[in-house]
Enzyme design. Sequence first.
Site, PDB file in Angstrom:
ATOM      1  CG  HIS A 122      -1.957  -1.009   1.249  1.00 60.37           C
ATOM      2  ND1 HIS A 122      -3.083  -0.896   2.031  1.00 60.37           N
ATOM      3  CD2 HIS A 122      -2.091  -2.187   0.576  1.00 60.37           C
ATOM      4  CE1 HIS A 122      -3.857  -1.951   1.850  1.00 60.37           C
ATOM      5  NE2 HIS A 122      -3.277  -2.744   0.977  1.00 60.37           N
TER       6      HIS A 122
ATOM      7  CD  GLU B 279      -2.075   4.158   3.082  1.00 56.06           C
ATOM      8  OE1 GLU B 279      -1.747   3.519   2.053  1.00 56.06           O
ATOM      9  OE2 GLU B 279      -3.228   4.154   3.531  1.00 56.06           O
TER      10      GLU B 279
ATOM     11  CB  CYS C 277      -6.679  -0.473   5.119  1.00 62.41           C
ATOM     12  SG  CYS C 277      -4.956  -1.031   5.107  1.00 62.41           S
TER      13      CYS C 277
ATOM     14  CB  CYS D 233      -2.168   1.704   6.123  1.00 65.65           C
ATOM     15  SG  CYS D 233      -1.743   0.819   4.605  1.00 65.65           S
TER      16      CYS D 233
END
Length: 196
Positions: free
Chosen positions: A70, A72, A100, A103
């Site tokens: 992801h 992040e 999410c 993260c």
Amino acid sequence: MTIVEPATLLTITDPTHPGHVYWMEQAIVRAAAAGVAGEVPVGAIVVGPQGHVLAAAENRRERDCDPTAHAEILALRQAGQQLGNWHLNDCILYVTLEPCPMCAGALGLARLGLLVYGASDPKTGAVRTVLNLPDSPASFHKLKVVGPVLAAECRQQLQAWFAQRRQHHRQLKAIRQGPGTAIAPNAQWPTDSLHS
């Protein structure tokens, strides 16, 4: 480019502040690059203690075949490597979509100074919308959060990408079916060059 002293930005909770808007615009550019590459368009920027970009990343799950890739997570890794320290207390992460649970947990573990997010995520948002991990008893680091920032722009970017993807899949289905071909509801399609 330094818009406002980083220490000052860490304390500004106004989502319309020009400093937050500027850096979110940079994250939107990264998200666009992800979308062009076939990834869900999410971008992230980490601004360091000196007010400069320490890390810039976008989603890479498909390209890297990595469920944790992801924006992040990738930005946190880059920032830690740039600083030579995993403690990101004086850093700000700008991301185009509310993080999410994975993260949000990583942001807390990095002891991030401030999270600024774009669009809220009604399905997996874990900082305000579905869950509130930063303020939960499970969080030993009380992450400061500002958002949404440029929510309409971030949401539109995601919605346009998903609409285009759905249209592409409808076109592929029509090509595969051909005129007058009936398709079983659960039919599996063979892999061909159209998936590349």
